[in-house]
Design an enzyme around this catalytic site. Structure first.
Site, mmCIF file in Angstrom:
data_model
loop_
_atom_site.group_PDB
_atom_site.id
_atom_site.type_symbol
_atom_site.label_atom_id
_atom_site.label_comp_id
_atom_site.label_asym_id
_atom_site.label_seq_id
_atom_site.Cartn_x
_atom_site.Cartn_y
_atom_site.Cartn_z
ATOM 1 N N PHE A 1 1.811 -2.482 3.162
ATOM 2 C CA PHE A 1 2.247 -1.113 3.454
ATOM 3 C C PHE A 1 1.664 -0.683 4.793
ATOM 4 O O PHE A 1 0.449 -0.741 4.989
ATOM 5 C CB PHE A 1 1.822 -0.122 2.359
ATOM 6 C CG PHE A 1 2.310 1.268 2.650
ATOM 7 C CD1 PHE A 1 3.632 1.607 2.426
ATOM 8 C CD2 PHE A 1 1.462 2.216 3.206
ATOM 9 C CE1 PHE A 1 4.103 2.882 2.732
ATOM 10 C CE2 PHE A 1 1.930 3.496 3.519
ATOM 11 C CZ PHE A 1 3.248 3.825 3.279
ATOM 12 N N ASP B 1 -4.753 -3.701 9.631
ATOM 13 C CA ASP B 1 -4.508 -2.331 9.195
ATOM 14 C C ASP B 1 -5.592 -1.995 8.177
ATOM 15 O O ASP B 1 -5.537 -2.431 7.025
ATOM 16 C CB ASP B 1 -3.099 -2.234 8.584
ATOM 17 C CG ASP B 1 -2.790 -0.844 8.023
ATOM 18 O OD1 ASP B 1 -3.740 -0.064 7.816
ATOM 19 O OD2 ASP B 1 -1.603 -0.556 7.786
ATOM 20 N N LYS C 1 -6.819 7.399 7.139
ATOM 21 C CA LYS C 1 -7.199 8.041 5.863
ATOM 22 C C LYS C 1 -8.578 8.717 5.817
ATOM 23 O O LYS C 1 -8.649 9.921 5.947
ATOM 24 C CB LYS C 1 -7.026 7.039 4.722
ATOM 25 C CG LYS C 1 -5.535 6.810 4.413
ATOM 26 C CD LYS C 1 -5.304 6.168 3.079
ATOM 27 C CE LYS C 1 -3.866 6.331 2.613
ATOM 28 N NZ LYS C 1 -2.907 5.388 3.190
HETATM 29 C C1 PLP Z 1 -1.681 5.204 3.991
HETATM 30 C C2 PLP Z 1 -1.491 3.969 4.766
HETATM 31 C C3 PLP Z 1 -0.721 3.953 5.946
HETATM 32 C C4 PLP Z 1 0.040 5.157 6.440
HETATM 33 O O1 PLP Z 1 -0.799 6.218 6.744
HETATM 34 P P1 PLP Z 1 -0.156 7.705 6.900
HETATM 35 O O2 PLP Z 1 -1.322 8.537 7.343
HETATM 36 O O3 PLP Z 1 0.365 8.080 5.555
HETATM 37 O O4 PLP Z 1 0.922 7.618 7.914
HETATM 38 C C5 PLP Z 1 -0.641 2.769 6.643
HETATM 39 N N1 PLP Z 1 -1.273 1.664 6.222
HETATM 40 C C6 PLP Z 1 -2.023 1.641 5.098
HETATM 41 C C7 PLP Z 1 -2.709 0.386 4.698
HETATM 42 C C8 PLP Z 1 -2.141 2.791 4.327
HETATM 43 O O5 PLP Z 1 -2.833 2.767 3.184
#
Ligand code: PLP
Length: 390
Positions: free
Chosen positions: A135, A220, A249
């Site tokens: 994700f 990420d 986050k």
């Molecule tokens: C939450 C998340 C995102 C996206 O972040 P947003 O602030 O919602 O745009 C991207 N990568 C990972 C691994 C995430 O958990």
């Protein structure tokens, strides 16, 4: 009209919400409109890592809010400078680009990897390989990067130049490598995909592969970073570093901020004017995040996260021994998943009634990402409730 009716009537119905409005938070606790208290095992999806309304963060935000909120990136400001240097001091990185969210940080990483090669005249090197079940966000580029079909539903055509391979499968990855690949992007611990950590051998081999083929490696760490896994960044558990890393986050403990970090070499992909954002790295956002970094980056804080995470995982493993409904316990630090052979939604609803906030992912996985300040006594209460539900 109450908040539930107003929301249901006037807000896009893109979220399924629990049937109570939350009105206040303190530490690991939340209260709803009826005054009922909950223990928060989700922390706003791995965001409120220092707990709700942490006094030092509240103080930093109020102090900065009455000093200087926004001036644009056409000017220098101290909080942004301090946060960037702190992030570099505590990581592999040499440079930071500030954004407002995770998806935007990933957009920056995708753009940087492409431009890094296009600037050198390698115009055909634009492909980015990501993992199945990954994700990376909901913007067009990041949903294209995301390895889950349900996120893409209805949004075709997607961007060119992305492909997905099974996670933790080095041969599948090697088979996709050719001279058009500019970057490999992955979460060291997959979050939304089901709390799936990378195998140490695999991650080491991916780093090796990127070195050999001169491909950029993007981690990420938007969910698994910022102390969540018991080290400041999750890749520290594996003893290797990426060329580019994204975080968001927990960086602002609830104040929106994201960042893309890069080595000096990878950072050469951007020049004046290559990328920009109005709000990224405002004095207000960076003052909040600097305070978060000051607390989370302390070894004594991180050691505690590691210890309490081990305890939590141990208790979940005991549930697995006791109940056949539990399929697997996974995760690192305080990013834990309990896979069950039943609908996770049922458990999420029942636990909410009992005063515990968790969430379900991929239909059958219960995700636990509590504030990192959670204590044994609160974990024991959740385990007891889970035990009786199972
Ligand atoms: C939450 C998340 C995102 C996206 O972040 P947003 O602030 O919602 O745009 C991207 N990568 C990972 C691994 C995430 O958990």
């Amino acid at each position: 009209m109450d908040s539930i009716n107003k929301t249901d009537n006037f807000v896009f119905q893109t979220y399924q919400r629990q049937g109570k409005a939350l009105v206040r938070g303190e530490g690991v606790y939340l209260w709803d409109e009826d005054g009922k208290k909950y223990i928060d095992f989700l922390a706003g999806i791995a965001v409120v890592s220092l707990g709700h309304c942490h006094p030092k963060i509240t103080e930093a935000i109020s102090r900065q809010a009455s000093t200087l909120v926004h001036v644009s990136n056409l000017f220098y400001t101290m909080p942004q400078a301090d946060l960037a240097s702190k992030l570099c001091e505590k990581s592999f990185a040499d440079r930071v680009f500030f954004a407002n969210s995770g998806a935007e940080a990933n957009e920056a990483a995708i753009k940087l990897s492409r431009r890094y090669f296009q600037k050198k005249g390698e115009k055909d090197r634009f492909k980015i390989i990501t993992m199945e079940q990954s994700f990376h966000g909901r913007t067009m580029a990041t949903l294209t990067a995301t390895g889950q079909d349900k996120i893409k539903d209805g949004f075709y055509p997607l961007l060119k130049g992305f492909s997905h391979v099974p996670f933790n499968d080095i041969d599948a990855l090697k088979n996709q490598i050719d001279e058009t690949v500019c970057a490999i992007m992955l979460e060291p611990v997959q979050g939304e995909g089901g709390i799936i950590p990378a195998d140490p051998d695999y991650l080491f081999a991916v780093r090796q592969l990127c070195n050999d083929k001169k491909i950029l490696l993007i981690f990420d760490e938007i969910q698994c970073g910022m102390g969540r896994c018991g080290t400041l960044f999750a890749h520290e558990l594996y003893g290797i570093t990426p060329d580019i890393m994204t975080i968001a986050k927990a960086l602002g403990n609830g104040f929106p901020i994201g960042a893309m970090l890069a080595t000096q070499n990878a950072a050469t992909g951007f020049d004046y004017g290559s990328h920009a954002t109005t709000f990224g790295g405002t004095p207000l956002a960076t003052a909040a995040a600097l305070e978060v970094m000051n607390i989370i980056s302390q070894n004594i804080f991180l050691d505690k996260v590691h210890q309490i995470g081990e305890y939590f995982k141990g208790e979940l493993l005991k549930l697995k021994e006791k109940h056949t409904k539990v399929v697997e316990v996974r995760g690192k630090g305080l990013l834990l998943g309990l896979e069950i052979d039943k609908d996770a939604g049922f458990f999420v609803g029942k636990l909410f009634e009992k005063g515990f906030i968790i969430n379900g992912i991929q239909d059958k996985i219960l995700r636990f990402a509590p504030p990192l300040i959670i204590e044994k006594q609160e974990i024991d209460k959740l385990i007891l409730a889970l035990d009786s539900l199972l």
